[in-house]
Design a protein around this motif. Structure first.
Motif, PDB file in Angstrom:
ATOM      1  N   CYS A  65      16.781  62.624  74.226  1.00  0.00           N
ATOM      2  CA  CYS A  65      15.915  63.605  74.738  1.00  0.00           C
ATOM      3  C   CYS A  65      14.675  62.848  75.425  1.00  0.00           C
ATOM      4  O   CYS A  65      13.810  62.165  74.720  1.00  0.00           O
ATOM      5  N   ILE A  70      11.938  63.681  76.370  1.00  0.00           N
ATOM      6  CA  ILE A  70      10.609  64.155  76.138  1.00  0.00           C
ATOM      7  C   ILE A  70      10.071  63.261  74.854  1.00  0.00           C
ATOM      8  O   ILE A  70       9.013  62.810  74.916  1.00  0.00           O
ATOM      9  N   PRO A 129      19.664  68.355  72.645  1.00  0.00           N
ATOM     10  CA  PRO A 129      19.370  66.916  71.900  1.00  0.00           C
ATOM     11  C   PRO A 129      19.957  67.116  70.179  1.00  0.00           C
ATOM     12  O   PRO A 129      19.816  66.309  69.625  1.00  0.00           O
ATOM     13  N   CYS A 167      15.782  68.135  66.988  1.00  0.00           N
ATOM     14  CA  CYS A 167      14.895  68.890  67.264  1.00  0.00           C
ATOM     15  C   CYS A 167      14.191  69.259  65.946  1.00  0.00           C
ATOM     16  O   CYS A 167      12.772  69.398  65.800  1.00  0.00           O
ATOM     17  N   CYS A 225      11.698  66.618  64.986  1.00  0.00           N
ATOM     18  CA  CYS A 225      10.854  66.098  65.964  1.00  0.00           C
ATOM     19  C   CYS A 225       9.282  66.622  65.893  1.00  0.00           C
ATOM     20  O   CYS A 225       9.154  68.002  65.608  1.00  0.00           O
ATOM     21  N   ARG A 263       8.395  69.761  68.001  1.00  0.00           N
ATOM     22  CA  ARG A 263       8.950  70.928  68.338  1.00  0.00           C
ATOM     23  C   ARG A 263       7.982  72.084  68.248  1.00  0.00           C
ATOM     24  O   ARG A 263       8.198  73.249  68.594  1.00  0.00           O
ATOM     25  N   CYS A 313       7.400  73.123  72.222  1.00  0.00           N
ATOM     26  CA  CYS A 313       8.262  72.408  73.152  1.00  0.00           C
ATOM     27  C   CYS A 313       9.548  73.261  73.898  1.00  0.00           C
ATOM     28  O   CYS A 313      10.084  74.104  73.495  1.00  0.00           O
ATOM     29  N   ALA A 332      11.532  72.697  76.073  1.00  0.00           N
ATOM     30  CA  ALA A 332      12.983  72.424  76.146  1.00  0.00           C
ATOM     31  C   ALA A 332      13.553  72.871  74.833  1.00  0.00           C
ATOM     32  O   ALA A 332      14.485  73.392  75.055  1.00  0.00           O
ATOM     33  N   ALA A 333      13.002  72.872  73.824  1.00  0.00           N
ATOM     34  CA  ALA A 333      13.845  73.245  72.411  1.00  0.00           C
ATOM     35  C   ALA A 333      13.858  74.774  72.815  1.00  0.00           C
ATOM     36  O   ALA A 333      15.002  75.354  72.344  1.00  0.00           O
TER      37      ALA A 333
HETATM   38  S1  SF4 Z   1      11.943  69.395  70.035  1.00  0.00           S
HETATM   39 FE1  SF4 Z   1      11.622  69.159  72.081  1.00  0.00          FE
HETATM   40  S2  SF4 Z   1      11.075  67.055  72.579  1.00  0.00           S
HETATM   41 FE2  SF4 Z   1      11.712  67.127  70.353  1.00  0.00          FE
HETATM   42  S3  SF4 Z   1      13.814  66.476  70.354  1.00  0.00           S
HETATM   43 FE3  SF4 Z   1      13.690  68.779  70.560  1.00  0.00          FE
HETATM   44  S4  SF4 Z   1      13.779  69.036  72.696  1.00  0.00           S
HETATM   45 FE4  SF4 Z   1      13.218  66.943  72.636  1.00  0.00          FE
END
Ligand code: SF4
Lengths: 301, 724
Positions: free
Chosen positions: A35, A37, A272, A277, A280, A283, A286, A288-289
């Motif tokens: 990932c 980010i 990812p 996530c 992370c 999160r 995010c 992307a998540a």
């Molecule tokens: S929460 Fe967002 S930054 Fe973290 S791993 Fe998942 S996609 Fe990547």
């Protein structure tokens, strides 16, 4: 005016060449691929993650295995050279590592702890007798000078090949289950081993015979004293595969460099994984998540 | 296959486009045995070190793994590594012979001494270092503050009195002041390789010191931690162990080659335990220990460095190994205009105190110009004004003029060197104001201005508003300085909450949640995770788009991690007795250790690890930061001060009786010498123009009031240098 004293001078600006950056195969390239980010935040922007169980797990497994090897090698006690660590030895090494993590406030739940210990004992029992005596080196440092950066990595184990004493195998331990072939990790791990093999070849002049990934979590599911089929993944090594892997890494480094220059970190192209996530720190907010269908509701505090 | 020394020299000369001088070549080619290389400023010392290393690998066929090469900073190590690699690749291209064998230059053991020791101990699996974690200075101090300071303060009987000089003006030093000084003394006795038994025998404060130190060592052991000083001690133990023996002599079984060559850069800042380490590393004949440095540029006494290691290197080789060696002097300066070189020479030799034994290496020649560049302009000239504010204005106007008129192309070709770069009215403040007036961007990461930034105050204010909304602890027991700081942070949160509804909601709901819990209930397994929930909300997620603010917010998370790892737990509970409140014990630690650290130490911004100074900005630096660097125009401020006798000077002096060999100067003399060296480093940074900035009153100071102007003081300075 003071500056007028220097009218006769005209001094051009000489830009200092930026030194090449160093990139680690696992800590940089694989984690960026997982990932971007997350990688950007914790590796480049220097945020300190709230340390999680996962760290505990990975750390403890690598360190205890390393000590098991050192034990066999007689590094701790020359009189023990050539003896296999017993379950009690493994427990003792485990406790030491665990205590050192505890001293920093890192504690695992009993479940995680017991699982890790169980896996280590199993490994020691199943693989030890056939592996320890073949080990040439552990945590072996490899490095390559690429055009725009320096690539480096640590191979967990270098071992003499089982059937040919003049050949060498490289082993890497993963504290996970074996990924399925359509998970992105599968390909990434393959690349990793191919690149290790290439760096090894450059250092020693000859490629390793085999590159083996060991998925320690697979040991948790077995009762018997035999290696489960899924514990091992042998990576094919041929020059064209290796070439592809190297250029994949070059490409990733190129991407990292451009993210750094622009200070923006792109969304991951592939998922990812839920586990990543879930652990992370980013999160809570995010995008992307969310794009992968994961919505985390804020918890309080 | 190897190449000959002649081929090596010729190859590198081709690459550089100029030739080596005789002394440089002699040092590069020097054979076996200790090499004592004394290299003045701008004399090409790093290049010699690079080429000498390559000579070992390419001409003498030494295995790179057998070579240890240490530098003073990580930055310097990376720079050296890069240069070695680049020159090596050039040679490989130039000489076919070098391609026959695969030389893996990355196997050189190159880095700061600390990083090399850490690597070796791990690589060799030295048992007492297994599972040990190396702490940085912040962590070490937080640990002392959290676990030791209060006990020591309460139990000591003689310590404070004996070491009053460390506490300066504080009659009743607080626990952070204690922490700071304990940290210093603990490091000092290790750095100076003091025999603890000798200290103990002395009784009184000394015996107390040993007891405290042993407590600290125990604590480190229990915590599986080690600080920078301890690392040296462990490494020395390692070298004296069987494992160490095997490491030094090489291990046939593992194929690890012996250590055959050790090269040390900046040897003038080496401390006695490091000296011991270097001598142990090369204890086997022919003792290939190369030390490189300049006694006139020693700057780190306050960190345990003693220039005497450099000055007496010859004697030590004689004593240890019975070898009679002479220094090689590099004295051709390729950096500066001739007038600058002349000024540096006359400056340092003007002082009687520098002619004393142990002050400088005897027989040291003066610097000579290697380029004969002697411009027909005032290469050394001072600016004088009646006040610092005016001085700052003239300075800024000059920099502006230099760029505006194409004399230099970019601001970063100039530098302002100050004694401290804090943005305070009496220090860097006036210069910063003046630069702002002229719209000159500047780079000043060590301004200690971290805590003045809104994003930092709002962030910490938000955190405290959640965890301690009614400030239960602050009112009753905290020192007023911390209280003021914390209250200010909270007002920052209060002032933004109405525009940031989500943040306000998060804070209020969190408070409710905490209130609803009983006693001793877990709030979170990891307190750090709260920081990330705050950061996910506006305005913090927006601040993260700005690189500077982003870096400061990330620094808060790093400090918080240092704090969590030193108090030894990460989870957060409600109080054991009072329901609905965060654990009082945790809050106390948080205020005293985390906030206390910030309050007493302040914080610098992070420095860019890759560039010395970003293009387009004027760097403001301390002289320590400028060490090893050069600039076209060097402006030196903060002149005319009296040399300050610091704790380290007294400490070194009083510890002198516990270690044998070198006579130690009295604190005042040591302080004068240090001040002279500091000025010498500042003055020798300049390539084209050296411009001291002085006020009329500073310039009235005589040679026994300040070291800034040479032994004869301001009057001599005025008559020797030109006013601009
Ligand atoms: S929460 Fe967002 S930054 Fe973290 S791993 Fe998942 S996609 Fe990547």
């Amino acid at each position: 005016m003071v500056w007028e004293h220097y009218r006769t001078l005209s001094l051009p600006f000489e830009s200092q060449a930026k030194p090449k950056r160093k990139y680690s195969i696992t800590a940089d390239i694989l984690s960026y691929q997982r990932c971007p980010i997350q990688y950007g935040a914790f590796s480049t922007r220097k945020y300190e993650p709230s340390l999680s169980l996962e760290l505990f797990y990975g750390d403890i497994i690598h360190q205890v295995l390393d000590q098991a090897h050192a034990h066999y090698n007689g590094k701790f006690d020359p009189s023990l050279r050539g003896t296999y660590p017993t379950d009690e030895d493994i427990e003792r090494y485990f406790d030491e590592v665990e205590n050192s993590l505890k001293a920093r406030g890192l504690r695992a739940t009993d479940k995680v702890r017991d699982k890790a210990l169980n896996i280590l004992k199993k490994f020691n029992e199943i693989e030890g007798p056939n592996l320890y005596n073949r080990i040439l080196d552990t945590e072996c440092k490899l490095q390559a000078d690429r055009a725009d950066y320096i690539l480096h990595g640590n191979v967990d184990v270098l071992a003499v090949s089982e059937d040919d004493e003049t050949e060498v195998e490289i082993w890497d331990y993963k504290g996970t289950d074996k990924p399925s072939i359509n998970q992105p990790e599968y390909k990434q791990y393959e690349f990793q081993m191919q690149v290790y093999a290439e760096l090894y070849r450059r250092k020693k002049g000859k490629p390793p015979k085999k590159a083996v990934l060991y998925f320690l979590n697979e040991l948790d599911h077995v009762e018997s004293n035999y290696r489960p089929q899924n514990a091992i993944m042998e990576v094919e090594l041929n020059p064209s595969e290796v070439e592809v892997a190297m250029s994949n890494f070059d490409k990733t480094v190129g991407e990292i460099e451009s993210c750094r220059d622009n200070n923006t970190w792109s969304y991951p192209e592939t998922d990812p994984s839920e586990k990543t996530c879930d652990a992370c720190d980013l999160r809570w907010n995010c995008q992307a998540a969310k794009n992968f269908g994961r919505n985390y509701r804020l918890i309080y505090p | 296959m190897t190449i000959s020394e002649t081929q090596l020299i010729k190859g590198i000369e081709e690459k550089n486009g100029h030739e080596f001088n005789d002394e440089q070549e002699k040092a590069i080619k020097y054979g076996n045995g200790p090499l004592w290389l004394v290299a003045g400023p701008g004399t090409g010392k790093s290049e010699v070190l690079v080429v000498r290393t390559l000579k070992l690998v390419c001409c003498d066929n030494v295995d790179p793994q057998s070579i240890i090469l240490t530098t003073f900073t990580e930055k310097a190590a990376r720079n050296l590594e890069e240069r070695i690699l680049e020159s090596f690749l050039f040679l490989k291209n130039r000489y076919q012979e070098l391609n026959d064998k695969d030389i893996d230059i990355s196997q050189l053991r190159l880095g700061t001494l600390h990083s090399i020791m850490n690597d070796i101990l791990q690589e060799q699996r030295f048992e007492i270092y297994q599972n040990t974690r190396l702490m940085d200075e912040i962590e070490a101090k937080m640990l002392i503050r959290s676990e030791l300071a209060s006990d020591i303060k309460n139990s000591q009987q003689h310590f404070q009195q004996e070491f009053q000089y460390l506490f300066g003006n504080f009659d009743n030093p607080n626990l952070w002041e204690w922490t700071r000084q304990l940290n210093k003394v603990f490091s000092f006795i290790v750095d100076h390789n003091i025999d603890l038994d000798n200290l103990k025998k002395e009784g009184g404060a000394w015996e107390e010191l040993v007891t405290f130190y042993e407590k600290y060592e125990d604590l480190l052991n229990n915590r599986y931690s080690c600080d920078f000083s301890q690392l040296q001690k462990i490494f020395l133990n390692f070298l004296q162990s069987t494992q160490g023996e095997l490491f030094l002599r090489g291990n046939i079984e593992t194929g690890q080659p012996p250590i055959t060559h050790v090269l040390v850069d900046e040897y003038q800042d080496t401390n006695p335990i490091q000296e011991e380490i270097y001598f142990q590393l090369t204890k086997y004949a022919p003792h290939n220990l190369t030390v490189v440095g300049d006694d006139d540029q020693a700057l780190y006494r306050f960190r345990g460095g003693t220039v005497e290691c450099m000055v007496n290197f010859g004697k030590r080789c004689e004593l240890e190994w019975g070898l009679d060696i002479e220094p090689i002097f590099l004295n051709k300066n390729y950096r500066s205009d001739k007038k600058i070189i002349d000024w540096c020479n006359s400056y340092i030799t003007s002082f009687d105190i520098m002619n004393q034994p142990n002050a400088r290496i005897s027989g040291k020649p003066e610097l000579e110009s290697g380029t004969d560049r002697d411009g027909n302009y005032k290469a050394v000239g001072y600016i004088k004004e009646s006040s610092v504010a005016k001085l700052a204005k003239t300075f800024a106007e000059t920099v502006h003029g230099l760029v505006e008129n194409g004399i230099v192309e970019d601001y970063s070709q100039c530098v302002l060197l100050l004694h401290s770069t804090k943005n305070k009215p009496r220090i860097a403040g006036p210069y910063i104001n003046a630069l702002n007036q002229y719209n000159i961007p500047y780079y000043n990461p060590r301004s200690k201005a971290f805590l003045d930034q809104i994003e930092v105050k709002e962030f910490l204010g938000t955190l405290i508003s959640i965890l301690d909304p009614s400030l239960v602890i602050t009112s009753s027991i905290l020192g007023s300085k911390i209280v003021n700081m914390v209250e200010e942070w909270i007002t920052f949160y209060e002032s933004i909450k109405s525009q940031h509804q989500e943040l306000k909601n998060y804070v209020e709901k969190s408070i409710e949640e905490i209130n609803s819990l009983g006693t001793n209930e877990r709030l979170t397994p990891n307190a750090q995770s709260i920081l990330y929930r705050i950061l996910s909300l506006s305005p913090f997620n927006e601040y993260q788009g700005n690189p500077e603010q982003d870096l400061r917010l990330s620094k808060v998370t790093r400090l918080f991690e240092a704090f969590s790892s030193q108090i030894g737990y990460r989870s957060l509970f409600t109080d054991k007795e009072v329901p609905g409140q965060v654990s009082r014990k945790w809050l106390e630690k948080f205020y005293y250790v985390f906030c206390g650290y910030l309050q007493t130490h302040g914080m610098d911004d992070d420095e860019d690890e890759e560039v010395i100074c970003p293009k387009g900005m004027l760097p403001i630096m301390t002289i320590h930061q400028a060490k090893g660097l050069e600039f076209d125009f060097v402006f030196v401020g903060s002149l005319g001060k009296k040399p300050k006798i610091g704790g380290s000077h007294y400490l070194e002096h009083s510890l002198a009786s516990f270690h044998s060999d070198t006579p130690v100067l009295d604190p005042e003399e040591a302080a004068w010498q240090d001040s002279i060296r500091l000025h010498y480093v500042a003055y020798s940074r300049a390539k084209y123009a050296l411009i001291p900035l002085v006020t009329s009153s500073q310039l009235r100071n005589s040679g026994n009031q300040t070291a800034s102007f040479g032994q004869l003081g301001g009057r001599w300075f005025r008559s020797n240098l030109k006013r601009l």
